[in-house]
Scaffold this motif. Structure first.
Motif, PDB file in Angstrom:
ATOM      1  N   LEU A  77       1.098  -1.397   0.490  1.00  0.00           N
ATOM      2  CA  LEU A  77       0.251   0.003   0.008  1.00  0.00           C
ATOM      3  C   LEU A  77       0.698   1.602  -0.176  1.00  0.00           C
ATOM      4  O   LEU A  77       0.928   2.531  -0.424  1.00  0.00           O
ATOM      5  CB  LEU A  77      -1.034   0.155   1.237  1.00  0.00           C
ATOM      6  N   LEU A  78       1.753   1.406   0.771  1.00  0.00           N
ATOM      7  CA  LEU A  78       2.546   2.112   0.609  1.00  0.00           C
ATOM      8  C   LEU A  78       3.712   2.444  -1.138  1.00  0.00           C
ATOM      9  O   LEU A  78       3.699   3.430  -0.845  1.00  0.00           O
ATOM     10  CB  LEU A  78       4.493   1.628   1.804  1.00  0.00           C
ATOM     11  N   ASN A  87       3.885   9.919   2.602  1.00  0.00           N
ATOM     12  CA  ASN A  87       4.499  10.533   3.500  1.00  0.00           C
ATOM     13  C   ASN A  87       4.550   9.793   4.944  1.00  0.00           C
ATOM     14  O   ASN A  87       4.998   9.775   5.840  1.00  0.00           O
ATOM     15  CB  ASN A  87       4.764  12.011   3.386  1.00  0.00           C
ATOM     16  N   THR A  88       2.611  10.690   4.783  1.00  0.00           N
ATOM     17  CA  THR A  88       2.397  10.293   6.509  1.00  0.00           C
ATOM     18  C   THR A  88       2.598   8.819   6.261  1.00  0.00           C
ATOM     19  O   THR A  88       2.432   8.227   7.944  1.00  0.00           O
ATOM     20  CB  THR A  88       0.752  10.260   6.506  1.00  0.00           C
ATOM     21  N   PHE A  89       2.423   7.273   5.665  1.00  0.00           N
ATOM     22  CA  PHE A  89       2.315   6.257   6.099  1.00  0.00           C
ATOM     23  C   PHE A  89       3.573   6.053   6.735  1.00  0.00           C
ATOM     24  O   PHE A  89       3.836   5.216   7.515  1.00  0.00           O
ATOM     25  CB  PHE A  89       1.868   5.389   5.037  1.00  0.00           C
ATOM     26  N   GLU A  90       4.769   6.251   5.818  1.00  0.00           N
ATOM     27  CA  GLU A  90       5.897   6.226   5.477  1.00  0.00           C
ATOM     28  C   GLU A  90       6.569   6.663   7.036  1.00  0.00           C
ATOM     29  O   GLU A  90       7.547   6.030   7.570  1.00  0.00           O
ATOM     30  CB  GLU A  90       6.553   6.581   4.635  1.00  0.00           C
ATOM     31  N   GLU A  91       5.746   7.882   7.228  1.00  0.00           N
ATOM     32  CA  GLU A  91       6.498   8.423   8.599  1.00  0.00           C
ATOM     33  C   GLU A  91       6.176   7.138  10.272  1.00  0.00           C
ATOM     34  O   GLU A  91       6.623   7.176  10.902  1.00  0.00           O
ATOM     35  CB  GLU A  91       5.958   9.411   9.249  1.00  0.00           C
ATOM     36  N   GLN A 134      10.973  -2.405   0.827  1.00  0.00           N
ATOM     37  CA  GLN A 134       9.959  -2.706   0.453  1.00  0.00           C
ATOM     38  C   GLN A 134       9.250  -1.977   0.392  1.00  0.00           C
ATOM     39  O   GLN A 134       8.963  -2.112  -1.371  1.00  0.00           O
ATOM     40  CB  GLN A 134       8.942  -4.004   2.123  1.00  0.00           C
ATOM     41  N   LEU A 135       9.542  -1.459   0.232  1.00  0.00           N
ATOM     42  CA  LEU A 135       9.358   0.545  -0.575  1.00  0.00           C
ATOM     43  C   LEU A 135       9.436   0.058  -1.969  1.00  0.00           C
ATOM     44  O   LEU A 135       9.023   0.066  -3.368  1.00  0.00           O
ATOM     45  CB  LEU A 135       9.150   1.448  -0.352  1.00  0.00           C
ATOM     46  N   GLY A 136      10.891  -0.138  -2.477  1.00  0.00           N
ATOM     47  CA  GLY A 136      11.786  -0.525  -3.587  1.00  0.00           C
ATOM     48  C   GLY A 136      11.021  -1.531  -4.227  1.00  0.00           C
ATOM     49  O   GLY A 136      10.471  -1.810  -5.540  1.00  0.00           O
TER      50      GLY A 136
END
Length: 433
Positions: free
Chosen positions: A174-175, A274-278, A292-294
């Motif tokens: 989702l991110l 940005n909010t979810f990654e923080e 995982q984002l990559g």
């Protein structure tokens, strides 16, 4: 970068039964024990309360307990450490006396320069006849996956990494979706608008981040933070106003309205990302989240490029300059993705976004040579105004600034011990970050 206790990584200690999954995404009361340090590269010896908190890997799902991504931990207990440190100096401007304040200020401008660099390379590619909004960011995700997923597998081992993907991969999926779509629509906007549309992108993302943080992360802003944000927005208004006065908008546009709409859509996805990654990097190691984002970003971005960019890819110009622009874009974006999570930990997604407002100023400075733009006398005023807003933002903050996250508990016991975290400050007082 929306509804949170489902986003929280499910963890239990060896002695506790699994916590039930509640109905919303961000449940700050949900039990999340401290991390397992058996995989950590630490020098100190933990005892007392800390040792009791460091449980074995989750027996419920077999996942590793997010080892702290730090080089060393101090002896002694952690209970009360963060809270005591936060109450150490209650004076106004206390944060200005810390090293972290200057680190976040400089780091924010480094990221703003990264954004300016990627915007410049995107404009150069578009001017050369190469507009591939999905494919353009694909190499960045590949590079992130190679570096950070490779390191995660080295730390966890292939089996534990695979279990991480199976059990918690959907959160990172989702991110990655938010991030990929943010990049896609921002790059797509450059088909129709110009480099100064970055002002609109950064401005809009702030609104989304503040609303999401307030509603789902339970962040409560001090009035100086609101004032600082408004001053920064005012500085951006001066930039936009100077463009109207001079009639300079960064060059001709194919369809400015359409480009601005794409930019706004990209800003909405950036706000979510940005909010979810923080939230995620406050609970998990940086290498795990970025890896995982990559990984997921590479899959989503690759599929999207194959569907939407086939025609554009065939008609793109692949001369020497275009290839060089693409390489430069990828390396700068990789640097941006590597540094941004540290700023999320040290400060917040809101400060991250207002820091990027200076990208409009840096963009014009670069545009003087790259695109033949001129610097209006109002631009330096706007820059000073934005930087002044960044300073005002922290005027009411104590020594830990925004490193203390409200969803991690009073003593940050639900968070990871890593670079830029409040728990690391409590455990390693002499740490640089």
């Amino acid at each position: 970068m929306a509804i949170l206790d489902r986003f929280r990584i499910h963890r239990t200690s060896a002695s506790a039964s699994p916590a039930p999954i509640s109905g919303s995404i961000l449940d700050p009361n949900r039990h999340v024990p401290a991390v397992d340090t058996r995989d950590a590269d630490h020098k100190g010896v933990l005892n007392g309360t800390v040792r009791a908190e460091l449980a074995a890997p989750d027996e419920h799902n077999g996942l590793p307990q997010a080892p702290p991504d730090h080089a060393g931990v101090a002896q002694g207990g952690v209970t009360g450490g963060v809270e005591a440190l936060a109450q150490k100096d209650k004076r106004w401007f206390a944060y200005f006396l810390t090293r972290d304040f200057y680190i976040v200020l400089v780091l924010g401008q480094v990221l703003a320069l990264c954004i300016t660099g990627t915007n410049t390379f995107t404009s150069l590619l578009a001017a050369g006849g190469t507009s591939i909004p999905a494919f353009q960011t694909f190499f960045n995700y590949v590079l992130l996956n190679i570096v950070y997923t490779g390191y995660t597998i080295f730390r966890y081992g292939p089996k534990k990494w695979f279990r991480l993907v199976i059990k918690d991969g959907w959160r990172f999926l989702l991110l990655a979706f938010f991030d990929v779509e943010g990049n896609y629509f921002v790059v797509l906007a450059y088909r129709y608008t110009n480099i100064l549309s970055a002002q609109l992108i950064n401005f809009s993302a702030i609104v989304f981040v503040v609303i999401l943080s307030f509603a789902f992360l339970r962040v409560r802003y001090h009035w100086t933070q609101i004032l600082g944000i408004l001053i920064c927005i005012g500085g951006t208004g001066v930039l936009i106003g100077s463009d109207h006065v001079t009639g300079v908008n960064g060059g001709p546009t194919a369809n400015a309205v359409k480009g601005d709409l794409f930019a706004l859509l990209g800003a909405a996805f950036y706000g979510l990302s940005n909010t979810f990654e923080e939230f995620l990097v406050s609970e998990r190691p940086l290498y795990e989240v970025v890896g995982q984002l990559g990984f997921w970003g590479m899959l989503i971005n690759g599929a999207q490029a194959g569907i939407f960019d086939r025609t554009a890819f065939q008609t793109a110009t692949w001369a020497g300059p275009s290839a060089g622009y693409l390489v430069g874009y990828t390396l700068i974006l990789f640097t941006f993705y590597s540094l941004a999570p540290i700023l999320f930990r040290l400060s917040s997604a809101a400060f991250f976004n207002i820091s990027l407002l200076t990208a409009g100023f840096w963009g014009v400075i670069i545009g003087v040579r790259a695109f033949g733009l001129t610097v209006h006398w109002m631009y330096p005023i706007a820059f000073v105004c934005i930087v002044g807003g960044l300073v005002v933002y922290f005027a009411g903050k104590r020594v830990l600034g925004e490193a203390v996250k409200p969803w991690l508990g009073r003593d940050q016991e639900k968070g990871v011990v890593g670079v830029g975290t409040a728990r690391r400050k409590a455990l390693v007082p002499g740490a640089v970050v």
